[in-house]
Every structure is written in C-alpha cells, then in structure tokens.
Motif scaffolding. Structure first.
Motif, PDB file in Angstrom:
ATOM      1  N   TRP A  35      62.827  34.779  78.434  1.00 13.72           N
ATOM      2  CA  TRP A  35      62.346  35.436  79.612  1.00 13.72           C
ATOM      3  C   TRP A  35      60.925  34.871  79.935  1.00 13.72           C
ATOM      4  CZ3 TRP A  35      66.573  36.426  81.679  1.00 13.72           C
ATOM      5  CH2 TRP A  35      67.719  36.835  80.631  1.00 13.72           C
ATOM      6  N   SER A  36      60.110  34.868  79.239  1.00 10.88           N
ATOM      7  CA  SER A  36      58.751  34.569  79.434  1.00 10.88           C
ATOM      8  C   SER A  36      58.822  33.248  79.903  1.00 10.88           C
ATOM      9  CB  SER A  36      57.801  34.880  78.240  1.00 10.88           C
ATOM     10  OG  SER A  36      58.171  33.946  77.031  1.00 10.88           O
ATOM     11  N   ALA A  61      59.945  33.156  83.279  1.00 11.61           N
ATOM     12  CA  ALA A  61      58.859  33.935  84.157  1.00 11.61           C
ATOM     13  C   ALA A  61      57.824  33.077  84.576  1.00 11.61           C
ATOM     14  CB  ALA A  61      58.422  35.214  83.602  1.00 11.61           C
ATOM     15  N   ASP A 100      58.179  38.834  82.981  1.00 11.36           N
ATOM     16  CA  ASP A 100      59.509  38.468  82.083  1.00 11.36           C
ATOM     17  C   ASP A 100      60.294  39.676  81.841  1.00 11.36           C
ATOM     18  OD1 ASP A 100      57.605  39.903  80.544  1.00 11.36           O
ATOM     19  OD2 ASP A 100      57.708  38.819  78.832  1.00 11.36           O
TER      20      ASP A 100
END
Length: 270
Positions: free
Chosen positions: A103-104, A107, A115
């Motif tokens: 997710w990060s 992001a 995220d």
DNA sequence: AACGATACCAACCGCGTGCAA
DNA sequence: ATTGCACGCGGTTGGTATCGT
C-alpha cells in the motif's frame, strides 16, 4: 534458528513494555480538534522529529505512534480529501496487480492519498470480489481434482456472474466519466505494462474474472525473491520509466504536480 | 419510525527492519 | 556482535453513516 526465537522473545517483551508504557495514561481513540491543533502546530513549526518526543513536547497525552499516524494520515499538508477518482482507481488496480498489498508503495503514485486510504478503498471495493473469485476458483480446482470434465454449460454461467461484477463497476464509471470506461486497460496499454490487468477491448464480456483476478494474482512466481514477477525495485524503476516516457514524473524521480482537480497526468489524458 | 445490514474510514495492533550505542 | 529503540508497514477492529426493508 535459536537466535531468531530469542530475538522474537526480545521483541515481544519490548512491545509489551511499550504497551504498558502506553497504557499508563496515554489517550486512545478519536482525536479531538484541540489535539489536532496542538499536533499540527508543533509539527509545522518543529518538523517531524522523534515521534515519542513530539507527543511530549506538543503537550499531547498520546503515544508517538498515534501522533505519527494522525499526522501522516490526516493532518499532513497536501493530503487530498474526498472520493477516489476513477483515474486513481485505475492506478490502484494496476499497481496492485503489480505489487499486491504494497500500500505504501502504491500510495507513492497517488499524491495526496495515504496508504491507509488506499488500503481501505481496496478492501471496501475489491476484497469481496476477490473472496467471491477465490470461492469459485476452489470449486473449479476441486472439480479438476475430482477429474470432472469441464462443464461447458456451467462455465459460461460462472463467467457471466463474475463479469457482472467488473462490468457493472465499469459501467458505473462509464456513466460518471465517459472517457474512462476501462481505466485499467487504458493505463496498461499506454504504459505498456508487462501484466495486463483487464481487457483492452471495449467489449465488456472480456472483463471476466479470469482476465482481471487471474492477472491480479497470477503473479510470476519463477523467482521467489521477486514480487509479481520482478523485484519491487525493478518494478518501481520500470513504472518510473513508463511515467517518464509519457512525460510524467513519477514521485520518486522528479516533481509531481498534483495541483489538480483529479489526477494530473501532466498533460496526459486518459 | 424502527431496525438490521452494509459501507466506510479512522485508529489501533503486531511485527519487521534499520540504526546507533 | 548484541541490544535498545524508533519508525514504518500491513492487517484488523470498532464506531459511525447510510441504505434497505
């Protein structure tokens, strides 16, 4: 081997210690406007230092962890509020197909989005479909194991059911934004991504579960050290190249102008 | 209007990692 | 090489809002 176990115990003890420390009077739960004000004023004037000391210095009865989270996910300047746009959704789908739940990393390609936000969005909109798909996959596999012949009459039915998912979503997008009927495929085509996420045709029937979820999860596993068929670094570099090739600066290789109402593609229209 | 189901999202938790002493 | 510590990430939870009956 043993060291690893000892290390785990060490970390567990440390965490327990931290928890105890935190439980001794540290506030939890939703942040109040006053707390927000204290934190943002402090971080704005002093910068993001050591979060544990930030908490103390700002006069907050919170753990450093909680302060960091609040800042990163809510108070940090430049955060974008509001719904994920279809363009952003396309990027999320595409990058998730490459990297999975990173997710990060994802992001970084969505300026102003955190995220946490992307993770929540994914879970809300796609987790169910994933579950549904894996259920159907299980059925298919168990059939295979039982050496049942493919049921030509049943299979199309399954496909129809699942394609409804995707096509309904994308139909919806069609209504919202005519030019973005198949954002993932457009994205893929334009950046020549190695993994095709969705059908490149305007034919909705091509957006079946096999195409979408198959490619989402059928990541190349030739090399166990690689994620999604290539190392995360290589993939990031790859994506970066693609962005640059289209005159778009990837966030980590140049400036990323996000003074947009929606996703600023740097003059690139989806 | 009341109630249950579902969607959404902020926050928490556990764990892994990196770094300095 | 080991230890202590802080940070960041991904998974999960719980509260609130919205929707459907």
């Amino acid at each position: 081997m043993l060291d690893w176990g000892v290390d785990q115990v060490h970390h567990r003890n440390h965490d327990l210690y931290q928890q105890q420390q935190q439980q001794q009077g540290c506030r939890k739960g939703p942040w109040t406007p006053e707390e927000d004000k204290l934190l943002s004023e402090y971080v704005t004037s002093n910068g993001e230092g050591r979060w544990s000391s930030v908490a103390k210095s700002a006069g907050l009865n919170r753990s450093g962890k909680s302060c960091r989270l609040r800042w990163v996910n809510y108070l940090r300047p430049g955060l974008k509020r509001g719904q994920i746009t279809p363009q952003e959704e396309g990027i999320i789908l595409e990058l998730h197909s490459l990297w999975g739940n990173k997710w990060s990393t994802i992001a970084r390609y969505l300026p102003g989005r955190t995220d946490n936000e992307i993770k929540n969005y994914w879970r809300t909109h796609y987790k169910k479909k994933e579950k549904s798909f894996s259920k159907q996959e299980k059925v298919k596999r168990s059939r295979k194991q039982l050496d049942l012949k493919p049921q030509s009459q049943q299979q199309p039915q399954q496909q129809n059911q699942s394609s409804q998912f995707v096509s309904e979503d994308h139909k919806k997008l069609d209504n919202e934004q005519n030019t973005f009927s198949y954002q993932t495929s457009v994205f893929t085509d334009q950046f020549h991504m190695p993994q095709v996420v969705a059908a490149t045709s305007s034919d909705h029937s091509m957006m079946d579960e096999g195409n979408l979820w198959g490619s989402l999860w059928s990541l190349d596993d030739h090399d166990p050290h690689h994620f999604g068929g290539c190392s995360e670094q290589r993939t990031a570099a790859n994506v970066s190249e693609k962005f640059n090739g289209c005159g778009i600066d990837a966030p980590f290789c140049g400036s990323w102008d996000y003074s947009y109402n929606g996703f600023n593609t740097g003059g690139y229209n989806y």
